[in-house]
Write an enzyme that holds these catalytic residues in place. Structure first.
Site, PDB file in Angstrom:
ATOM      1  N   SER A 269       0.935  -1.107   0.067  1.00 48.06           N
ATOM      2  CA  SER A 269       0.039  -0.078   0.202  1.00 48.06           C
ATOM      3  C   SER A 269       0.727   1.089   0.160  1.00 48.06           C
ATOM      4  CB  SER A 269      -0.867   0.069   1.237  1.00 48.06           C
ATOM      5  OG  SER A 269      -0.116   0.257   2.551  1.00 48.06           O
ATOM      6  N   LYS A 270       0.357   2.481  -0.268  1.00 51.16           N
ATOM      7  CA  LYS A 270       0.898   3.640  -0.304  1.00 51.16           C
ATOM      8  C   LYS A 270       1.785   3.972   1.016  1.00 51.16           C
ATOM      9  CE  LYS A 270       0.136   6.257  -3.856  1.00 51.16           C
ATOM     10  NZ  LYS A 270       1.453   6.763  -4.521  1.00 51.16           N
ATOM     11  N   ARG A 271       1.508   3.350   2.367  1.00 48.26           N
ATOM     12  CA  ARG A 271       2.328   3.570   3.461  1.00 48.26           C
ATOM     13  C   ARG A 271       3.570   2.626   3.303  1.00 48.26           C
ATOM     14  NH1 ARG A 271       2.449  -0.739   7.085  1.00 48.26           N
ATOM     15  NH2 ARG A 271       1.078  -2.642   6.566  1.00 48.26           N
ATOM     16  N   GLY A 273       5.400   3.221   0.569  1.00 46.05           N
ATOM     17  CA  GLY A 273       6.110   3.967  -0.439  1.00 46.05           C
ATOM     18  C   GLY A 273       5.478   4.191  -1.699  1.00 46.05           C
ATOM     19  N   GLU A 279       4.880   7.814 -10.397  1.00 39.90           N
ATOM     20  CA  GLU A 279       5.654   8.177  -9.176  1.00 39.90           C
ATOM     21  C   GLU A 279       7.409   7.861  -9.382  1.00 39.90           C
ATOM     22  OE1 GLU A 279       3.562   8.028  -5.000  1.00 39.90           O
ATOM     23  OE2 GLU A 279       2.905   6.190  -6.305  1.00 39.90           O
TER      24      GLU A 279
END
Length: 527
Positions: A269-271, A273, A279
């Site tokens: 997930s985004k947590r 990175g 991106e």
């Protein structure tokens, strides 16, 4: 250019040669995730290795989740990675359209065919009724499955329910016993009991297809020989095989690639990175590094190499080297690999790639003149082995472009606070000022001679000089830096530093630059 091409609108089921045909079928719900990029890459490599065709299909029938401009972002990112499709949006091909939203008539005709064969039936149960029955089943300790009651409706029942304003869905009559076997090219034989399946929906009440139904109709119509996709789709496969058999169609070969997990083996997930290719692109990662890294998330070559070119990957990729086990996502490994490519790609190309990052940070104009470009190229030649992303270049090169570059406090404390630091810089400056030629060899020879005459260690002169003319304790070779800066700037900076030492400060603070960094990268592991 509009991704929807008139070339898409051709016969949906032409005769095609029997070559390998694979597809990548993203939904336009956002950026291209690294998991999706890896799926596309595996399909692209498999097609290339087997002389086949790689098809791109946009599954855009879920309008509630559709993100504006997502298709353009996905396709542009795929092109940037080098994953060009043989058939699909903008490219066209013999089995279009390649947007599911333009194929609705095909799904409706296919649904009518199943109804006519008695393999599917209309279900008038409301969402509220279905929810109530699922909750009742859970209360009784039963699986919350559809009970098939609309299988038994008479024509009169259907007319009565339709008169009540109910809009039916179309359900498939699934087998109530036996097993559905998936012969997976990666996982091997996977067996599903048909008793765990209910009569699942093919067409929704609004006339749109469900994922499984549209997927089968499209894969058959587009003549897919292999379906290579993420492991999370394995549970859909028995349903899709049952649909194929209901039509009497040949079933393609399936291969489900392993999940990508975070370093702590949790769901990525985004947590953890950055998780989208865009991106990484914006942070200064090279496409060949991302491709090289992604293919190793689940696949490995026989020789155990860690770096392979795209040509090598196309030649050597095979599904029998894909692991069944989950792959572990490691941004720092990708960053290391990116550093390898920055060190080894053509210097002119590296210069072209670096220019937008330097311009965004305000260090150079856009466009640059030939002399400035040559200067940047020379800088990159000197320090390309000290950065791992293009996004690190502004900070790594700022002192070449600006005289207000600021000083690292630790470097000042260590090298520019001793009582004799100012005098040492003055002595070295005078030595350099007397040189007939200010080039790398002359600067180095002057410093080596001075170190010997003064009877000091090399670091006692080199380290203070580096901090004085760059503001930091590391970087390219000192004499490379001197010659790149030139005589006037080098001597001027040494004189300024000596004056600040005598005055007891203050030292300029490091300047703020726009330097993109990918969240999740361990900065302590950067060189």
């Amino acid at each position: 250019m509009d991704e929807r091409s008139k070339a898409d609108r051709t016969d949906p089921r032409p005769d095609l040669p029997g070559a390998v045909r694979v597809r990548f079928a993203p939904s336009p719900t956002g950026y291209l995730h690294i998991g999706g990029a890896r799926t596309a890459l595996f399909n692209w490599l498999f097609a290339a290795r087997n002389g086949g065709r790689f098809i791109l299909r946009i599954e855009d029938t879920d309008f509630s989740r559709k993100v504006e401009d997502s298709t353009r972002q996905i396709t542009s990112t795929m092109r940037w990675l080098g994953l060009q499709w043989d058939e699909g949006p903008a490219t066209g091909g013999p089995v279009g359209p390649y947007f599911q939203s333009e194929r609705l008539d095909l799904y409706r005709r296919a649904a009518d065919e199943l109804k006519a064969k008695g393999a599917a039936y209309e279900c008038y149960c409301t969402p509220e009724e279905l929810t109530q029955r699922r909750e009742e089943a859970r209360r009784l300790g039963q699986a919350p499955r559809y009970d098939g009651r609309c299988r038994r409706l008479t024509d009169d029942d259907r007319r009565r329910l339709a008169a009540e304003g109910r809009r039916p869905v179309l359900r498939l009559k699934t087998p109530t016993e036996g097993q559905t076997v998936v012969e997976d090219l990666i996982r091997g034989t996977v067996v599903f009991d048909n008793t765990i399946l209910d009569d699942f929906v093919l067409m929704k009440s609004d006339g749109g297809p469900t994922y499984n139904f549209a997927c089968v109709v499209d894969d058959h119509g587009m003549r897919m020989t292999h379906v290579i996709r993420a492991d999370e789709h394995l549970s859909n496969t028995p349903k899709q095989i049952i649909i194929y058999r209901a039509f009497g169609w040949d079933v393609p070969a399936f291969a489900h690639v392993p999940m990508i997990l975070a370093p702590d083996r949790s769901k990525l997930s985004k947590r953890h990175g950055a998780t989208s290719v865009e991106e990484f692109q914006e942070a200064g990662y090279l496409p060949e590094a991302i491709v090289n890294y992604l293919v190793f998330l689940g696949w490995s070559p026989e020789g155990g190499e860690e770096v392979l070119s795209a040509d090598e990957l196309r030649r050597r990729f095979s599904l029998d080297r894909v692991s069944k086990n989950a792959a572990i996502y490691d941004i720092n490994k990708l960053t290391w690999m990116n550093g390898h490519y920055i060190r080894t790609i053509d210097l002119d190309r590296l210069t072209d790639l670096a220019l937008p990052f330097l311009a965004r940070a305000g260090l150079v104009g856009d466009p640059v003149d030939p002399a400035t470009r040559g200067f940047i190229k020379a800088i990159l030649a000197a320090l390309r082995d000290r950065v791992k992303t293009l996004g690190e270049l502004p900070d790594a090169t700022v002192y070449f472009f600006r005289d207000d570059y600021g000083f690292d406090p630790k470097g000042v404390q260590k090298h520019l606070t001793s009582p004799d630091a100012a005098g040492l810089l003055d002595t070295a400056r005078a030595e350099l000022a007397g040189l007939a030629r200010f080039d790398l060899e002359s600067c180095e020879a002057a410093y080596r001679g001075l170190i010997e005459r003064l009877g000091i260690k090399g670091g006692a002169l080199i380290h203070p000089t580096r901090v004085a003319i760059t503001g930091r304790t590391n970087g390219p070779g000192l004499f490379d830096v001197m010659t790149l800066l030139g005589r006037e700037r080098t001597l001027g900076r040494m004189e300024r530093a000596a004056a600040v030492i005598r005055a007891g400060g203050p030292w300029p603070e490091p300047v703020a630059l726009e330097t993109p960094v990918v969240p999740g990268v361990d900065a302590s592991r950067r060189v």
